[in-house]
Design an enzyme around this catalytic site. Sequence first.
Site, PDB file in Angstrom:
ATOM      1  N   GLY A  10       0.828  -1.206   0.000  1.00 30.26           N
ATOM      2  CA  GLY A  10       0.000   0.000   0.000  1.00 30.26           C
ATOM      3  C   GLY A  10       0.855   1.245   0.000  1.00 30.26           C
ATOM      4  O   GLY A  10       2.020   1.222   0.390  1.00 30.26           O
ATOM      5  N   GLY A  12       0.379   5.659   0.533  1.00 33.79           N
ATOM      6  CA  GLY A  12      -0.450   6.830   0.797  1.00 33.79           C
ATOM      7  C   GLY A  12       0.358   8.091   0.607  1.00 33.79           C
ATOM      8  O   GLY A  12       1.494   8.048   0.111  1.00 33.79           O
ATOM      9  N   PHE A  14       1.620  10.008   2.930  1.00 29.59           N
ATOM     10  CA  PHE A  14       2.697  10.200   3.896  1.00 29.59           C
ATOM     11  C   PHE A  14       3.352   8.906   4.350  1.00 29.59           C
ATOM     12  O   PHE A  14       4.235   8.933   5.187  1.00 29.59           O
ATOM     13  CB  PHE A  14       2.161  10.957   5.121  1.00 29.59           C
ATOM     14  N   LYS A  16       4.171   4.404   3.380  1.00 37.28           N
ATOM     15  CA  LYS A  16       4.077   3.185   2.581  1.00 37.28           C
ATOM     16  C   LYS A  16       3.772   2.051   3.545  1.00 37.28           C
ATOM     17  O   LYS A  16       4.200   2.075   4.698  1.00 37.28           O
ATOM     18  CB  LYS A  16       5.398   2.880   1.867  1.00 37.28           C
ATOM     19  N   VAL A  17       3.053   1.044   3.041  1.00 40.90           N
ATOM     20  CA  VAL A  17       2.747  -0.131   3.857  1.00 40.90           C
ATOM     21  C   VAL A  17       3.429  -1.330   3.220  1.00 40.90           C
ATOM     22  O   VAL A  17       3.288  -1.577   2.024  1.00 40.90           O
ATOM     23  CB  VAL A  17       1.223  -0.364   3.968  1.00 40.90           C
ATOM     24  N   LYS A  32       3.463  -0.013   8.511  1.00 38.31           N
ATOM     25  CA  LYS A  32       3.247   1.307   7.925  1.00 38.31           C
ATOM     26  C   LYS A  32       4.488   2.131   8.255  1.00 38.31           C
ATOM     27  O   LYS A  32       4.850   2.284   9.424  1.00 38.31           O
ATOM     28  CB  LYS A  32       1.987   1.932   8.521  1.00 38.31           C
ATOM     29  N   ASP A 127     -14.292   8.783   9.086  1.00 40.05           N
ATOM     30  CA  ASP A 127     -14.007   8.527   7.664  1.00 40.05           C
ATOM     31  C   ASP A 127     -14.392   7.094   7.294  1.00 40.05           C
ATOM     32  O   ASP A 127     -13.639   6.392   6.628  1.00 40.05           O
ATOM     33  CB  ASP A 127     -12.524   8.789   7.362  1.00 40.05           C
TER      34      ASP A 127
END
Length: 181
Positions: A10, A12, A14, A16-17, A32, A127
């Site tokens: 993954g 995002g 800010f 990385k996963v 993460k 969210d």
Amino acid sequence: LYFETIKVIGKGNFAKVFLVERKTDRKQFAVKVFSKNVIMGDQLERKCLLYEIKMMRQMSHPRVLRLYELYEGENFIYCLCELYRGADLLNSIIKKGSQPEAKALTIILQIMEALAYMHSKHIIHRDIKPENIIFKGTLENIDIGIVDLGFATFEEDYRKLFVRCGTPGYVAPEVLNDKDY
């Protein structure tokens, strides 16, 4: 040192996963990874990350992503989390099309269990969307978890935060109209 990185699972704005495997017992986790250069260079991002970690540390429920450990290196912050292997709910719906009513009911029940637990801890997710509901395993095995506490807040801090938040397209109209929700 204790973990072997398998692959990126993954990405995002800010972080990385990564899928990692513990060397001692071959158990797999999600990690993460946040760049300290990015986080430390932005006061708001640093404050948000620390706030999110504080909330995750308080949770221990089978329907909410679990944070096991937190590591800080010279250049990165690593959050060792439970690994969810399945797709998110949105991609499941797109892939499978219409779902049987019994499956939909089970998913909704599990979402409500997670939210009830979070609310018992005085945490508001803010969210909830199909992309933040992940199947822990296969799509046939209905076992979901809620992820991404980036917009979450403690009930006591709710009024201190900006009112408008969430993912465009999922936000309620009253939020977009700056009405108190």
